[in-house]
Design a protein around this motif. Structure first.
Motif, PDB file in Angstrom:
ATOM      1  N   LEU A 102      15.796  28.502 -85.181  1.00 56.34           N
ATOM      2  CA  LEU A 102      16.525  27.392 -84.585  1.00 56.34           C
ATOM      3  C   LEU A 102      16.297  26.207 -85.502  1.00 56.34           C
ATOM      4  O   LEU A 102      15.153  25.778 -85.681  1.00 56.34           O
ATOM      5  CB  LEU A 102      16.015  27.088 -83.172  1.00 56.34           C
ATOM      6  CG  LEU A 102      16.050  28.251 -82.183  1.00 56.34           C
ATOM      7  CD1 LEU A 102      15.471  27.820 -80.844  1.00 56.34           C
ATOM      8  CD2 LEU A 102      17.457  28.786 -82.014  1.00 56.34           C
ATOM      9  N   ILE A 103      17.366  25.705 -86.108  1.00 54.65           N
ATOM     10  CA  ILE A 103      17.229  24.676 -87.127  1.00 54.65           C
ATOM     11  C   ILE A 103      18.504  23.849 -87.175  1.00 54.65           C
ATOM     12  O   ILE A 103      19.580  24.324 -86.810  1.00 54.65           O
ATOM     13  CB  ILE A 103      16.928  25.317 -88.514  1.00 54.65           C
ATOM     14  CG1 ILE A 103      16.577  24.272 -89.569  1.00 54.65           C
ATOM     15  CG2 ILE A 103      18.051  26.214 -88.958  1.00 54.65           C
ATOM     16  CD1 ILE A 103      16.081  24.850 -90.879  1.00 54.65           C
TER      17      ILE A 103
ATOM     18  N   MET B 210      20.150  18.650 -79.456  1.00 54.72           N
ATOM     19  CA  MET B 210      21.371  18.115 -80.053  1.00 54.72           C
ATOM     20  C   MET B 210      21.661  18.676 -81.438  1.00 54.72           C
ATOM     21  O   MET B 210      22.803  18.979 -81.756  1.00 54.72           O
ATOM     22  CB  MET B 210      21.311  16.598 -80.126  1.00 54.72           C
ATOM     23  CG  MET B 210      22.555  16.013 -80.770  1.00 54.72           C
ATOM     24  SD  MET B 210      22.626  14.231 -80.704  1.00 54.72           S
ATOM     25  CE  MET B 210      22.961  13.976 -78.982  1.00 54.72           C
ATOM     26  N   TRP B 211      20.673  18.819 -82.278  1.00 51.98           N
ATOM     27  CA  TRP B 211      20.914  19.238 -83.661  1.00 51.98           C
ATOM     28  C   TRP B 211      20.508  20.669 -83.937  1.00 51.98           C
ATOM     29  O   TRP B 211      20.511  21.106 -85.082  1.00 51.98           O
ATOM     30  CB  TRP B 211      20.190  18.291 -84.624  1.00 51.98           C
ATOM     31  CG  TRP B 211      20.607  16.868 -84.436  1.00 51.98           C
ATOM     32  CD1 TRP B 211      19.829  15.853 -83.951  1.00 51.98           C
ATOM     33  CD2 TRP B 211      21.890  16.299 -84.685  1.00 51.98           C
ATOM     34  NE1 TRP B 211      20.549  14.694 -83.893  1.00 51.98           N
ATOM     35  CE2 TRP B 211      21.833  14.935 -84.339  1.00 51.98           C
ATOM     36  CE3 TRP B 211      23.095  16.808 -85.157  1.00 51.98           C
ATOM     37  CZ2 TRP B 211      22.907  14.079 -84.460  1.00 51.98           C
ATOM     38  CZ3 TRP B 211      24.180  15.950 -85.273  1.00 51.98           C
ATOM     39  CH2 TRP B 211      24.079  14.616 -84.925  1.00 51.98           C
TER      40      TRP B 211
END
Length: 135
Positions: free
Chosen positions: A49-50, A110-111
């Motif tokens: 997750l990045i 969010m990102w």
């Protein structure tokens, strides 16, 4: 539990491959709350997750290159130069991730994006198992 296998082509170079849209669609079909488990059944790929698109994906590949150089030090030596490092990488970026799903939507920050990290340039075709466990 509902499960689906998706296929993707990661290409002929090291990559961070975004699968967030596929995960979103699979979670949306649940319509409810639960957990989405993402798993790559490969010994040379991982799930992370990045944030992507801002240079973080290239930074990740660069950091892995520094940590696990593509040189001749690896005992697992078949395939392309430095192939053995691809077999070590899942100890750092595991082949799975679990994401909460609320109301059929991924509860990512969010990102955050769900990505496959693949250093193995010898195997372009990958499968990803998406599994949804209702809550």
């Amino acid at each position: 539990m509902r499960s689906q296998l998706i296929s993707l082509t990661t290409g002929s170079r090291e990559t961070v491959h975004d699968i967030t849209a596929e995960c979103d669609a699979f979670a949306a079909a649940s319509g409810g709350d639960g957990l989405l488990h993402v798993f790559v059944p490969h010994a040379t790929a991982g799930v992370a997750l990045i944030e992507i698109g801002s240079g973080s994906d290239e930074d990740l590949l660069s950091a892995l290159g520094d940590l696990l150089p593509a040189d001749e030090r690896w005992r697992h030596a078949h395939g392309s130069r430095g192939h053995g490092r691809s077999h070590v990488m899942p100890a750092f970026i595991p082949p799975y991730a679990t994401v909460p799903v609320l109301g059929g939507r991924l509860a990512l920050g969010m990102w955050q994006s769900v990505v496959i990290v693949d250093l193995n340039v010898d195997n372009r075709e990958r499968q990803v198992r998406l599994s949804f466990l209702s809550g």
